[in-house]
Design an enzyme around this catalytic site. Structure first.
Site, PDB file in Angstrom:
ATOM      1  N   HIS A 141       0.839  -1.203   0.000  1.00 44.75           N
ATOM      2  CA  HIS A 141       0.000   0.000   0.000  1.00 44.75           C
ATOM      3  C   HIS A 141       0.881   1.263   0.000  1.00 44.75           C
ATOM      4  CE1 HIS A 141      -3.620   2.338   1.652  1.00 44.75           C
ATOM      5  NE2 HIS A 141      -2.607   3.173   1.843  1.00 44.75           N
ATOM      6  N   GLU A 142       1.897   1.280   0.879  1.00 38.07           N
ATOM      7  CA  GLU A 142       2.753   2.479   0.978  1.00 38.07           C
ATOM      8  C   GLU A 142       3.600   2.660  -0.280  1.00 38.07           C
ATOM      9  OE1 GLU A 142       1.874   4.444   3.195  1.00 38.07           O
ATOM     10  OE2 GLU A 142       0.791   2.975   4.404  1.00 38.07           O
ATOM     11  N   HIS A 172       1.744   4.405  -2.943  1.00 40.33           N
ATOM     12  CA  HIS A 172       1.692   5.867  -2.772  1.00 40.33           C
ATOM     13  C   HIS A 172       2.843   6.541  -3.518  1.00 40.33           C
ATOM     14  CE1 HIS A 172      -1.593   6.844  -0.091  1.00 40.33           C
ATOM     15  NE2 HIS A 172      -1.245   5.915   0.779  1.00 40.33           N
TER      16      HIS A 172
HETATM   17 ZN    ZN Z   1      -2.456   5.195   2.237  1.00 45.24          ZN
END
Ligand code: ZN
Length: 175
Positions: free
Chosen positions: A140-141, A144
């Site tokens: 998830h990170e 980003h």
């Molecule tokens: Zn996030």
């Protein structure tokens, strides 16, 4: 240290590819990571990427799971210029949230097991395995840093919404 403002979905910084960090020992990077850690703890999050605090650089931080904690102290891992690879072919679908999309959750398919790598603040290479929630947070990170939010990866558009509504409906289904 200071608590930073978190960018919310809609701000262009969240849709942009972040820049690679060239010199890790810079005092500026250290300060940013300290502030990001304080922001993460204050927001009660599990992970945070620099673009979420309006800094378009390839830096992520996340809480290490309980087994890696020493004396019950929360351990936060910093990864500069991180990347990951899937390990095996297993996927997992699960709910996840994001500090940039407060109050909401969505169901996303992720690799179950990964090998990740990146540099710590001293410029040392970290290379480790992760699985389950820890692997999910790292994926998830890292997304980003490529300007990707989980909302573009939902397994189904209907599996997105306010956390309280979804939790209630899951509870009602079970009853
Ligand atoms: Zn996030």
């Amino acid at each position: 240290m200071s608590i930073l403002k978190i960018a919310k979905i809609g701000h262009p910084v969240l849709f942009k590819e972040a820049d690679t960090v060239n010199s890790i020992s810079k005092a500026e990077i250290k300060k940013l990571v300290m502030d990001m850690s304080e922001t993460l703890l204050d927001a009660n999050g599990i992970g945070l990427a620099a673009p979420q605090v309006y800094v378009s650089k390839k830096i992520i931080i996340f809480r290490l799971d309980e087994e890696s904690q020493i004396n019950n102290k929360v351990k936060i891992r910093v990864l500069v210029n991180p990347s990951f690879k899937n390990k095996g072919k297993e996927y997992e679908e699960d709910w996840e949230g994001c500090l940039s999309i407060p109050g909401m959750i969505g169901k996303v398919k992720r690799f179950k097991n990964i090998i990740y790598q990146g540099y710590d603040l001293k410029g040392r290479l970290i290379k480790e395995d992760a699985s389950g929630i820890q692997a999910r947070v790292i994926q998830h990170e890292c997304d980003h840093l490529n300007g990707i939010l989980y909302t573009s990866k939902l397994v189904d558009p209907k599996y997105f919404g306010f956390a309280d509504e979804i939790r209630n409906s899951i509870k009602n289904e079970k009853e």
